[in-house]
Design an enzyme around this catalytic site. Structure first.
Site, PDB file in Angstrom:
ATOM      1  N   ASP A  17      -3.287 -19.871 -13.252  1.00 17.91           N
ATOM      2  CA  ASP A  17      -2.206 -19.654 -12.294  1.00 17.91           C
ATOM      3  C   ASP A  17      -0.941 -20.372 -12.782  1.00 17.91           C
ATOM      4  OD1 ASP A  17      -1.021 -18.717  -9.986  1.00 17.91           O
ATOM      5  OD2 ASP A  17      -2.579 -19.468  -8.643  1.00 17.91           O
ATOM      6  N   ASP A  29       0.008 -11.902  -4.164  1.00 19.72           N
ATOM      7  CA  ASP A  29      -1.400 -11.939  -3.756  1.00 19.72           C
ATOM      8  C   ASP A  29      -1.703 -10.851  -2.733  1.00 19.72           C
ATOM      9  OD1 ASP A  29      -1.636 -14.233  -5.252  1.00 19.72           O
ATOM     10  OD2 ASP A  29      -2.089 -15.556  -3.566  1.00 19.72           O
TER      11      ASP A  29
END
Ligand SMILES: *[C@@H]1O[C@H](CO)[C@@H](O)[C@H](O)[C@H]1NC(C)=O
Ligand SMILES: *[C@@H]1O[C@H](CO)[C@@H](O)[C@H](O)[C@H]1NC(C)=O
Length: 423
Positions: free
Chosen positions: A158, A219
């Site tokens: 990430d 997301d």
């Protein structure tokens, strides 16, 4: 040299290494904790659902015993919130001992013993998105070594709490560091999502040399709005995104949320169909211990999976957006086959859509079509034949289309090769 030239020089050096290690020739399939279980740390009041080794063992058991593994689902992926707040004395990441008392290496053995693979999460930056220890530039090598020593097979990297320069250095360096461990580790980069996902900020041909897959966009959440927003963004930008995909390099529109709370059965069909069109990773985030039969049937649909996993690995495209809010998607497949998806963005009632294969750019000839979710078959479909499909609101009709077997060949001709998808 000026510090910036040093930086650019390092980037160019690091980019000469290609991540061509034969992994992920088709999009990865598996399960990931994030969308369904988030950062649930409350093992006292919510022991079944908190981020702990028990959760990942449970999912590995279900994946191995409930028919998932045979269909190709293989990675069990830990997301954020597995770490202890402190690195160990040698500077290595370590799992939070109260929730992972056996450690990650033992969990990896448990998962490998069931014929599955383990994925883990780290963050290029000072902290993970949820505030756990990050992987700054100087920690990249030690973290790659640690993951390899545990038997990790997949890394989601990430990008919270880093700037674009650090990301430009860090993502390629992690690619090199994973390669240097000698262990084949699939590498998922969140990098493009932090750069807006589009050229010129993202150079996809370069990225495909560094990462096996990458998150481009926000997301996913447990709602049809979220799924629609993702489909819309990927389709609006398909001229930039579609050519980037191919064996070993995939766009990642994020997890499958089928089996959770936010999608109707029709919407679940739509997510499965569009993820197959987009050659997207089939990484579920749901509770495999509690899935209803319709979610299970959609996620285990063999033809939808075979379309997603087609060996030529060409991502599909949106062909048409009709004024009636019907959209048509198409993906070319091996053996002259293809996939057509008719998606309804309507909110009223089943819509009758009239078209022909010729109108959808098919060459003259006769075809057969297999309806992926109903199992019905249409034969003798000439490219010019007008047909009608009935598409439910927020649902799809998904067809696997292939040229009709020629029957007029003389007996001297060899039989045509068998179609790779057995219907
Ligand atoms: C490392 O990279 C080389 C060159 O691309 C490749 O041949 C090799 O398979 C890679 N090894 C691993 C473990 O990823
Ligand atoms: C993208 O990277 C490739 C190297 O993989 C390079 O040849 C190309 O010029 C770059 N494109 C742009 C627009 O910078």
């Amino acid at each position: 040299m000026h510090p910036l030239s040093v930086t650019l020089f390092l980037v160019l050096v690091s980019l000469t290494v290609t991540l061509d290690n034969g992994l992920l020739r088709t999009p990865p399939m598996g399960w990931m904790a994030w969308e369904r279980f988030r950062c649930d740390l409350d093992c006292h009041d919510d022991p079944e659902n908190c981020i702990s080794e028990d959760l990942f063992r449970d999912m590995a058991d279900r994946m191995a015993e409930d028919g998932w593994k045979e269909l190709g689902y293989e990675y069990i992926i830990i997301d954020d919130c597995w770490m202890s707040m402190l690195r160990d004395e040698q500077g290595r990441l370590q799992p939070e001992p109260s929730r992972f008392p056996g450690g990650i290496a033992k969990l990896a053995r448990y998962i490998h013993d069931r014929g599955l693979k383990l994925g883990i999460y780290a963050d290029m930056g000072t902290h993970t998105c949820m505030g756990f220890p990050g992987t700054t530039l100087e920690k990249i090598e030690i973290d790659a070594q640690t993951f390899a020593s545990w038997g990790v097979d997949y890394l989601k990297f990430d990008g919270c709490y880093s700037n674009p320069i650090e990301q430009m250095l860090g993502y390629p360096l992690m690619s090199k560091a994973l390669n240097a461990t000698g262990r084949p580790i699939a590498y998922s980069c969140s990098w493009p999502a932090y750069l807006g996902g589009l050229p010129p900020n993202v150079n996809y041909s370069l990225l495909g040399d560094i990462c096996h897959l990458w998150r481009n966009y926000y997301d996913i959440q447990d709602s049809w709005d979220s799924v629609q927003g993702i489909i819309e963004w990927f389709s609006n930008n398909q001229d930039d995104l579609q050519p980037a995909a191919g064996p070993g390099r995939w766009n990642d529109p994020d997890m499958l949320i089928i089996g959770n709370f936010g999608l109707s059965v029709d919407q679940a069909h739509s997510q499965m169909a569009l993820w197959a069109i987009m050659a997207a990773p089939l990484i579920m985030s749901n509770d495999l211990r509690n899935l209803d039969n319709s979610a299970r049937a959609i996620l285990q649909n063999k033809v939808a999976i075979a379309i997603n996993q087609d060996p030529i690995g060409v991502q599909g495209r949106r062909l048409l957006q009709e004024k009636s809010h019907i959209e048509v998607y198409w993906r070319p497949l091996s053996q002259s086959a293809s996939c057509l998806v008719f998606l309804s963005r309507r909110t009223d009632m089943p819509h009758l859509y009239h078209t022909s294969l010729a109108k959808l750019n098919y060459e003259a000839g006769n075809y057969q079509a297999y309806d992926v979710f109903t199992g019905s078959k249409l034969t003798g479909l000439n490219a010019k034949t007008e047909f009608t499909v009935s598409i439910n609101p927020s649902g799809v009709v998904m067809w696997y289309v292939y040229p009709e077997q020629r029957t007029l060949h003389s007996q001297h001709n060899k039989p045509e090769p068998e179609h790779h998808i057995v219907l």
